[in-house]
Design an enzyme around this catalytic site. Structure first.
Site, PDB file in Angstrom:
ATOM      1  N   LYS A 278       1.125  -1.111   0.146  1.00 33.49           N
ATOM      2  CA  LYS A 278      -0.146  -0.176   0.034  1.00 33.49           C
ATOM      3  C   LYS A 278       0.908   1.264   0.017  1.00 33.49           C
ATOM      4  O   LYS A 278       1.937   1.391   0.874  1.00 33.49           O
ATOM      5  CB  LYS A 278      -0.911  -0.128   1.259  1.00 33.49           C
ATOM      6  CG  LYS A 278      -2.136   0.913   1.174  1.00 33.49           C
ATOM      7  CD  LYS A 278      -3.113   0.807   2.289  1.00 33.49           C
ATOM      8  CE  LYS A 278      -4.267   1.675   2.314  1.00 33.49           C
ATOM      9  NZ  LYS A 278      -5.155   1.344   3.175  1.00 33.49           N
ATOM     10  N   GLU A 362     -19.371  -4.758  10.209  1.00 28.58           N
ATOM     11  CA  GLU A 362     -20.279  -3.957  11.292  1.00 28.58           C
ATOM     12  C   GLU A 362     -21.361  -4.762  11.923  1.00 28.58           C
ATOM     13  O   GLU A 362     -21.814  -4.300  12.904  1.00 28.58           O
ATOM     14  CB  GLU A 362     -21.166  -2.976  10.217  1.00 28.58           C
ATOM     15  CG  GLU A 362     -20.024  -1.775   9.578  1.00 28.58           C
ATOM     16  CD  GLU A 362     -19.176  -2.451   8.070  1.00 28.58           C
ATOM     17  OE1 GLU A 362     -18.585  -1.617   7.793  1.00 28.58           O
ATOM     18  OE2 GLU A 362     -19.737  -3.552   7.951  1.00 28.58           O
ATOM     19  N   ARG A 390     -25.317  -1.270   7.532  1.00 30.58           N
ATOM     20  CA  ARG A 390     -25.238  -2.584   7.152  1.00 30.58           C
ATOM     21  C   ARG A 390     -25.238  -3.498   8.502  1.00 30.58           C
ATOM     22  O   ARG A 390     -25.417  -4.759   8.425  1.00 30.58           O
ATOM     23  CB  ARG A 390     -23.337  -2.772   7.009  1.00 30.58           C
ATOM     24  CG  ARG A 390     -23.304  -1.851   5.623  1.00 30.58           C
ATOM     25  CD  ARG A 390     -21.664  -2.105   5.181  1.00 30.58           C
ATOM     26  NE  ARG A 390     -21.447  -2.976   4.166  1.00 30.58           N
ATOM     27  CZ  ARG A 390     -20.572  -3.451   3.778  1.00 30.58           C
ATOM     28  NH1 ARG A 390     -19.404  -3.193   4.219  1.00 30.58           N
ATOM     29  NH2 ARG A 390     -20.544  -4.747   3.041  1.00 30.58           N
TER      30      ARG A 390
END
Length: 622
Positions: A278, A362, A390
């Site tokens: 990343k 979540e 969610r």
């Protein structure tokens, strides 16, 4: 744009390039992303990590006929540039400009819209099954980040995909380097070997032959699994029905391209594990990929980002949480992979044993909080409005029905600006206020934000404090940091005549500006649930019109709650509800959208003038 990138109107051009030319494309693409995002802001680190992967996928697969489904969209900036949208990149995330996420209506190369994570495998599986039913035999590739693999949806899709034996390739983009010892020449050689069609033909043939001798077949299977366990971590995926390949270096085109070419010739469910870095190619992002995940405009040479001098609602929450935890030993904080975004960095450092990042999960975060509450703890769930969607069933079924004391700090409520339709916190008031036992608060400024957090924490059941992204108005006084607000008590900001403006949350200041010009009563409602019924009863006696204002959808929101109550009481005042319309609001600066939708001070004033004009037209006086 670099001249080489300008010569790429679409992926077809990549397929005619040599390997050395593709490497140059990747080099210039990475430079272009750094240069452009230093001016516009956006999601930097993830895209830098998928430059070579994007080039390789488009060079091997015949997009858009073959489907590439990018999870989330953070990692898809290189994909956007390679599919003819590089010239539009200076408009990234601006109103009427290029979306920062994936949008089907924006390009035929965006096979599936994405903003929330972990949807790519499910969508890809649906497309693969659809292709089989239509007998089109197109290739379907789902590219999912390793962070997104913490969500249950991804595993539900893998579980189903293996059973369906669908023709689907999943590319697991692992940028955490957790299994870096397996990345090297030997591992890459084995992956190329395992992905070779000849090898797979032999393996399938051997399996058929051994089926005549069940004991030997079982022995061979155990031997193969044992060897694979030594060289790869893919047994989990193999057990779910996916042939596993990797891990390989996701920045090495000499490995990526032939591996993908081999996998393109193989049918059935298969998973390629690639290791990427990343922030690859930009030193500040490589050193601190989390900080440079989402950036404001920055200096390319130093990496320094422009900082705001104002205090955000997110910081107010983080400071409150640290202060409260010092006094409350039963306070625990939970976040679904949003430590930085939700303001929990300092809390984690101070109270690591009471900090829980559950990953992009979540649903689990909310039910996990419910379990902690059952054991006498007081959980605070830090979550974005759009992500709480969610976990709606868990909010209702696992927390509210049991009336458990869980405080939800709902960040990014209302318009969020550049992130657009997938991230607008437009729906929380409408979807939450119909749930029994739930208290819902919306602060107008910094001081009230802290008081509401105190109120929600002290409440013996579930409570929501919803607040927007960005700077908080006003400051926090030192007189009483533990002050609470009586449940359901509104605040009159201005006494006026005939028209009552009822403001919910941060629209209160704009409502007050409009109220002064209209000589209207202005109320900071503070509570969406329960409403201040006593105040509404009083206002209904001496006011002829009501105007409600909220930064949420009109349908079923706070204004609807006011209308329902007044009608139930037999009151028939002239009433207008200002809020977000019945449409998805696209990306763009929040202030521009507030003005366009009539939710700024001018818009509220115009709506008030319209109501007063209607009163005059009905013969109710000037």
């Amino acid at each position: 744009m670099n001249p080489l990138l300008q010569k790429i109107p679409g992926p077809d051009t990549l397929r005619g390039m040599s390997r050395s030319e593709l490497k140059q494309v990747a080099k210039h693409l990475r430079q272009f992303l750094i240069e452009t995002l230093s001016q516009t802001g956006g999601h930097l680190s993830s895209g830098l990590g998928t430059v070579e992967l994007s080039v390789a996928l488009h060079a091997v697969f015949h997009t858009p006929e073959d489907r590439l489904i990018w999870d989330v969209g953070h990692q898809a900036y290189p994909h956007k540039v390679l599919t003819g949208r590089g010239a539009q990149f200076p408009t990234l995330r601006q109103k009427d400009g290029l979306s920062g996420f994936l949008k089907r209506e924006e390009s035929p190369y965006d096979a599936f819209g994405a903003g929330h994570s972990s949807t790519s495998i499910s969508a890809g599986l649906g497309m693969a099954v659809g292709s089989a039913l239509d007998n089109t035999h197109r290739q379907v590739v789902a590219i999912i980040g390793d962070g997104a693999m913490t969500a249950g949806l991804a595993y539900e899709a893998l579980n189903n995909g293996g059973v369906l034996d669908a023709d689907l390739l999943v590319v697991l983009n692992d940028n955490e380097m957790s299994i870096s010892p397996n990345v090297g020449a030997v591992s890459q050689y084995l992956t190329r070997l395992l992905s070779n069609p000849v090898y797979n033909t032999v393996r399938e043939g051997a399996g058929q032959a051994l089926s005549l001798l069940p004991p030997l077949r079982e022995l061979a299977k155990k031997a193969e699994e044992g060897v694979k366990g030594l060289v790869s971590p893919g047994l989990l995926f193999e057990e779910m029905g996916f042939n596993y390949y990797g891990p390989i270096d996701g920045h090495d085109l000499d490995t990526l391209i032939p591996t993908l070419e081999n996998l393109r010739k193989i049918r059935g469910p298969r998973l390629l594990h690639v290791i990427t870095k990343k922030g690859k190619g930009y030193a500040p992002a490589e050193k601190d990929p989390c900080t440079y995940h989402g950036v404001t405009p920055f200096d390319r040479d130093s990496g320094a980002m422009r900082k705001s001098s104002t205090v955000s609602y997110t910081k107010i929450f983080g400071d409150w949480l640290c202060d409260k935890a010092g006094k409350e030993s039963k306070l625990v904080a939970i976040t679904p992979a949003m430590r930085e975004g939700s303001g929990l960095v300092r809390y984690e450092q101070l109270y690591p044993e009471r900090y829980f990042d559950v990953g992009i999960a979540e649903q689990h975060a909310v039910t996990f909080a419910g379990g902690l509450a059952c054991e006498g703890f007081h959980p605070v769930v830090a979550i974005y409005s759009t992500f709480l969607q969610r976990a709606y069933d868990q909010l209702l079924h696992d927390v509210a029905i049991q009336n458990l004391p869980v405080l939800f700090a709902v960040d990014r409520a209302g318009l969020v600006g550049a992130d657009g339709a997938t991230h607008q916190g437009a729906f929380d008031l409408a979807y939450a206020r119909c749930i029994p036992n739930l208290v819902i608060m919306a602060p107008k400024d910094a001081q009230e934000m802290r008081e509401m957090l105190n109120t929600g924490y002290a409440y013996p059941g579930p409570a929501i404090v919803r607040y927007p992204r960005g700077a908080a108005a006003g400051g926090i006084g030192d007189a009483d940091l533990q002050r609470q607000i009586p449940i359901g008590k509104a605040e009159i900001l201005r006494e006026g005549k005939r028209l009552a403006i009822l403001a919910f949350g941060t629209r209160a200041e704009a409502a007050l500006q409009a109220g002064r010009e209209l000589d209207a009563t202005v109320v900071n409602m503070r509570f969406v649930k329960p409403l201040d019924h006593a105040l509404l009863d009083r206002l209904a006696v001496d006011h002829e019109a009501f105007l409600t204002v909220e930064e949420g959808v009109r349908m079923g929101g706070a204004g609807s709650a006011v209308a329902e109550y007044l009608l139930d009481q037999g009151q028939r005042p002239l009433l207008k509800i200002l809020g977000l319309p019945d449409q998805f609001i696209e990306h763009g600066e929040a202030s521009l959208w507030l003005a366009e939708l009539g939710l700024d001070a001018d818009g509220i004033r115009r709506a008030g003038e319209e109501l007063l004009a209607r009163l005059a037209g009905n013969g109710c006086g000037a």
